[in-house]
Design a protein around this motif. Sequence first.
Motif, PDB file in Angstrom:
ATOM      1  N   VAL A  38       1.047  -1.177  -0.151  1.00 17.00           N
ATOM      2  CA  VAL A  38      -0.142   0.012   0.182  1.00 17.00           C
ATOM      3  C   VAL A  38       0.865   1.283  -0.242  1.00 17.00           C
ATOM      4  O   VAL A  38       1.447   1.378   0.751  1.00 17.00           O
ATOM      5  CB  VAL A  38      -1.026  -0.139   1.548  1.00 17.00           C
ATOM      6  CG1 VAL A  38      -1.960   1.473   1.348  1.00 17.00           C
ATOM      7  CG2 VAL A  38      -1.760  -1.278   1.538  1.00 17.00           C
TER       8      VAL A  38
ATOM      9  N   LEU B 269      -7.135   2.656  -3.706  1.00 24.50           N
ATOM     10  CA  LEU B 269      -8.082   2.352  -3.177  1.00 24.50           C
ATOM     11  C   LEU B 269      -8.762   4.161  -2.506  1.00 24.50           C
ATOM     12  O   LEU B 269      -8.629   5.113  -1.788  1.00 24.50           O
ATOM     13  CB  LEU B 269      -7.279   2.123  -1.190  1.00 24.50           C
ATOM     14  CG  LEU B 269      -6.545   1.211  -1.566  1.00 24.50           C
ATOM     15  CD1 LEU B 269      -5.662   0.654  -0.019  1.00 24.50           C
ATOM     16  CD2 LEU B 269      -7.957   0.412  -1.532  1.00 24.50           C
TER      17      LEU B 269
ATOM     18  N   PHE C 268     -11.453   1.249   3.166  1.00 23.85           N
ATOM     19  CA  PHE C 268     -11.690   1.435   1.878  1.00 23.85           C
ATOM     20  C   PHE C 268     -12.060   0.704   0.714  1.00 23.85           C
ATOM     21  O   PHE C 268     -12.321  -0.669   1.051  1.00 23.85           O
ATOM     22  CB  PHE C 268     -10.144   1.864   1.253  1.00 23.85           C
ATOM     23  CG  PHE C 268      -9.419   2.716   2.105  1.00 23.85           C
ATOM     24  CD1 PHE C 268      -8.697   4.097   1.815  1.00 23.85           C
ATOM     25  CD2 PHE C 268      -9.278   3.092   3.321  1.00 23.85           C
ATOM     26  CE1 PHE C 268      -8.697   5.314   2.454  1.00 23.85           C
ATOM     27  CE2 PHE C 268      -8.390   3.707   3.995  1.00 23.85           C
ATOM     28  CZ  PHE C 268      -8.115   5.251   3.756  1.00 23.85           C
ATOM     29  N   LYS C 269     -12.752   1.364   0.037  1.00 22.70           N
ATOM     30  CA  LYS C 269     -13.247   0.473  -1.683  1.00 22.70           C
ATOM     31  C   LYS C 269     -11.773   0.170  -2.659  1.00 22.70           C
ATOM     32  O   LYS C 269     -11.883   1.121  -3.023  1.00 22.70           O
ATOM     33  CB  LYS C 269     -14.616   0.700  -2.082  1.00 22.70           C
ATOM     34  CG  LYS C 269     -15.843  -0.072  -0.839  1.00 22.70           C
ATOM     35  CD  LYS C 269     -16.819   0.615  -1.271  1.00 22.70           C
ATOM     36  CE  LYS C 269     -17.490   1.503  -1.996  1.00 22.70           C
ATOM     37  NZ  LYS C 269     -18.560   1.700  -2.718  1.00 22.70           N
ATOM     38  N   LEU C 270     -11.947  -0.538  -3.969  1.00 21.55           N
ATOM     39  CA  LEU C 270     -11.237  -0.837  -4.838  1.00 21.55           C
ATOM     40  C   LEU C 270     -12.040   0.226  -5.952  1.00 21.55           C
ATOM     41  O   LEU C 270     -13.136  -0.061  -5.863  1.00 21.55           O
ATOM     42  CB  LEU C 270     -10.675  -1.965  -5.542  1.00 21.55           C
ATOM     43  CG  LEU C 270      -9.698  -2.694  -4.665  1.00 21.55           C
ATOM     44  CD1 LEU C 270      -9.624  -2.551  -3.589  1.00 21.55           C
ATOM     45  CD2 LEU C 270      -9.246  -3.702  -5.681  1.00 21.55           C
TER      46      LEU C 270
ATOM     47  N   LYS D 279     -13.922  -4.096  -0.879  1.00 20.57           N
ATOM     48  CA  LYS D 279     -13.422  -3.196   0.068  1.00 20.57           C
ATOM     49  C   LYS D 279     -12.619  -4.298   0.951  1.00 20.57           C
ATOM     50  O   LYS D 279     -12.632  -5.164   1.479  1.00 20.57           O
ATOM     51  CB  LYS D 279     -14.680  -2.696   1.316  1.00 20.57           C
ATOM     52  CG  LYS D 279     -15.133  -3.724   1.832  1.00 20.57           C
ATOM     53  CD  LYS D 279     -16.030  -3.065   2.694  1.00 20.57           C
ATOM     54  CE  LYS D 279     -16.574  -4.357   3.847  1.00 20.57           C
ATOM     55  NZ  LYS D 279     -17.795  -3.041   4.808  1.00 20.57           N
TER      56      LYS D 279
ATOM     57  N   GLN E 159      -9.114  -8.146   3.427  1.00 22.65           N
ATOM     58  CA  GLN E 159      -9.860  -7.905   2.041  1.00 22.65           C
ATOM     59  C   GLN E 159     -11.239  -8.688   1.912  1.00 22.65           C
ATOM     60  O   GLN E 159     -11.222 -10.074   2.186  1.00 22.65           O
ATOM     61  CB  GLN E 159      -9.333  -8.746   0.712  1.00 22.65           C
ATOM     62  CG  GLN E 159      -9.791  -8.733  -0.233  1.00 22.65           C
ATOM     63  CD  GLN E 159      -9.151  -9.632  -1.661  1.00 22.65           C
ATOM     64  OE1 GLN E 159      -8.469  -8.947  -2.123  1.00 22.65           O
ATOM     65  NE2 GLN E 159      -9.911  -9.952  -2.250  1.00 22.65           N
TER      66      GLN E 159
END
Length: 603
Positions: free
Chosen positions: A538, A558, A566-568, A575, A590
């Motif tokens: 990350v 993210l 966070f979501k992709l 998320k 994940q």
Amino acid sequence: MKLSNLGILFYGLLVVTTTIQAQEKSTKDTININIEKQLRGFDEYGNQLLKDWNCPGIGVGIVYKGKLVYVKGFGYRDYGKKLPITANTLFQIASNTKLFTAISAGMLVDQGKLTWDNPIKNDVPSLNFYNNELNNNVTLRDILGHRTGISRHDLIWYKATTTRKQIFDKVKYLEPSAPMRTKFLYNNILYASVGEIIELKSGKTWESFVKDQIFTPLGMNTSGFELSEKKNTGDYVVPYNEKRDTNTLYQIPIFDFVNGMGPAGTIVSNINELSHWVIALMNKGKYDGKQVIPEDVISATLQPSLSLPNSELYTELQNPYYGMGREVGSYRGNVLWFHGGDIDGMHSQISMMPNKDIGVIVFVIGDQSYPLYNTVTYNVYERLLGLSLTPWNERKLKDHIAEKQADKEARSKVNNSQVSNTKPSHPIEDYLGDFDNEPYGLISISKKDTGLQFQLHQLILPLHHYHYDRFDTDNDPDLGQYSINYRTNPQGDIDGFTISLDEGEVFFNKKVDSSLTDPKTLGLYIGKYESGGSIVTVSLKNENQLFLSIPGQPDYQLIPYKKNQFKLKEFSDIKMVFKVENNKVISMTQISSSGESEFKKKD
């Protein structure tokens, strides 16, 4: 109520004329104009227009052979107080400002600081467009000729406090709607950006540049940039519109949400001082014996940028094209330079027939009567040239009445598509909050009394449930109507809505906690994470954007969702949830419909 028995407010022939014989010139035709004779009947005509269109007031100025020879006021500049229109009545000329901006930019071209036809980004590297095709090709002429392929997006600035620099920086978000140089797409935002360019290249604000280079040498000493700042003159237009579906006139606020949009349409002036501008434009840039505007700059603004279509209904105006900041066409065989200007309650037309040494300035009060600036302009030219009078009033009034009736009928059928007996899918609190979009900014949905309220900039309207997850604002005669359609994400939350703005649908994301875009907060999540022998990374890019890197795959952005979640961007159903203990990230999990995978953070 209908206007009736309005006296014609006559402010004289500023130059009492007998027959004026035009001197023979290589570029001019010989004509005889007797103002009093050839405008005989025009007083009655103007008064009739007021009645036919429920128009509060009309101002007319005529320039002939380098002089303002006629000024006339019909109706009132302030309908409520019954105040007269004079040669010095200040009004907002709106988009007639654009030629001042084009001429100002041309002066910098003349100084070698800009170019008409090289990519503008060569001269102004800080100007960024939506893609490299635009960055590598858009020229100053493209911008000023409205041929970039980028459409209006006016709700970015309308009733907003956006600065010119902010508008300039938003250009990069404007996706083109058509290929470059193929379609005329009017764009106020790009004209405002030229104002920022003028400041970058000259060291003066656009306002200072226009004042120093144009207003002062032309003796336009009371002209300015915001009508509210000019009220101390006591002689200014107060806008009145007609209430929808009635004949009642009501006062509307003066439109002063201008800020950064000055170069696109905020100049305030009067017939007397605009005549100086018209005289200089028709005299190759000279005024009072001095060269105020370079002749080649005036010539450049008249060169064709894009052709415009002929009217399919009326044939008097033929082969129009847009230059830079004005249009050129042939009106009944006579070359006509012209441009309109429209802002809430005020409308203007500044035009010239250069081969006849005639210029006409018209301003009209009231949105219901805006077509009159063309009607009056054409009628004046026809009278002065001794042409038969085209029934413009009858034509346009018929069109206007038909449009009003069609609008009324359309509004009577507004509920035909509504599905009855539905309810929102979430508690009402889930629909509240701030929703964000670049470049439009924030739309806020809040509770107001017993209902909801919609706010975009200073555009504020009540909001009501329509059906399912759709909510509509009131249909306001001045502010319009907006329909928002909420979206539920794969996790079951309301995460934004789609709304039609300007030329298309726009998506607004529900704004998350501001800490989730704070580089300091995001720094907690940076590092390597391990699961089953696989390591992912990350990282932080562009100061406030997190990305997930997986070997052999593209990087995934993210998107902030909730605290530590966070979501992709590419996969909204996935998320990433970070576990934090003692202000330190322990792991990242994940979560998707297929299960959960935990990645331990490596030290």
